[in-house]
Design a protein around this motif. Structure first.
Motif: not given
Length: 139
Positions: A82-104
């Motif tokens: 579960f912790a790994l899933g939360v980490y993937v959600h936060q540090a990989l998916a959400a962080a990648a979106l925040a860093e390189v995702g379009s404004r939209a």
């Protein structure tokens, strides 16, 4: 350098430990047996503000990675998967979106992800090796 946790960090640690003991650990074996990720727990983490740990204040976070590390460590005591899933959600998916995702895309998904109303994932593949990360070759 001071390696002691601040009062705020100790509070986060204690609260996360209590959450993991009450909400995660009693269910971990069942989740593993069922081979499922407990999506129903994610909104609770969002309500506590934990999914925004490590993100800028503009996204509701503190900007500090220590909070994220404390959270993941305590959740892992209840269920490493579960912790790994939360980490993937936060540090990989959400962080990648925040860093390189379009404004939209950021406007459409990031606040939802950090609030726990949707769960981010991470996919990886290479043209000649599929998802086998041991076969990645540098160009």
């Amino acid at each position: 350098m001071d390696f002691e946790l601040s009062d705020m960090h100790r509070t986060i640690r204690d609260t996360a430990r209590d959450f993991a003991t009450r909400e995660v650990a009693p269910n971990a074996a069942r989740w593993d047996r069922e081979e499922r990720f407990p999506h129903e727990i994610i909104p609770k983490l969002g309500e506590l503000g934990w999914l925004a740990a490590g993100f800028d204040a503009a996204y509701g976070g503190s900007g500090g990675m220590i909070e994220r590390c404390i959270l993941i460590e305590e959740l892992a005591k209840g269920s490493p998967g579960f912790a790994l899933g939360v980490y993937v959600h936060q540090a990989l998916a959400a962080a990648a979106l925040a860093e390189v995702g379009s404004r939209a895309l950021v406007d459409r998904f990031l606040h939802e992800m950090l609030a726990g109303r949707c769960v981010g994932a991470w996919a990886y593949a290479e043209p000649d090796s599929g998802a086998d990360v041991t076969q990645v070759r540098l160009s």
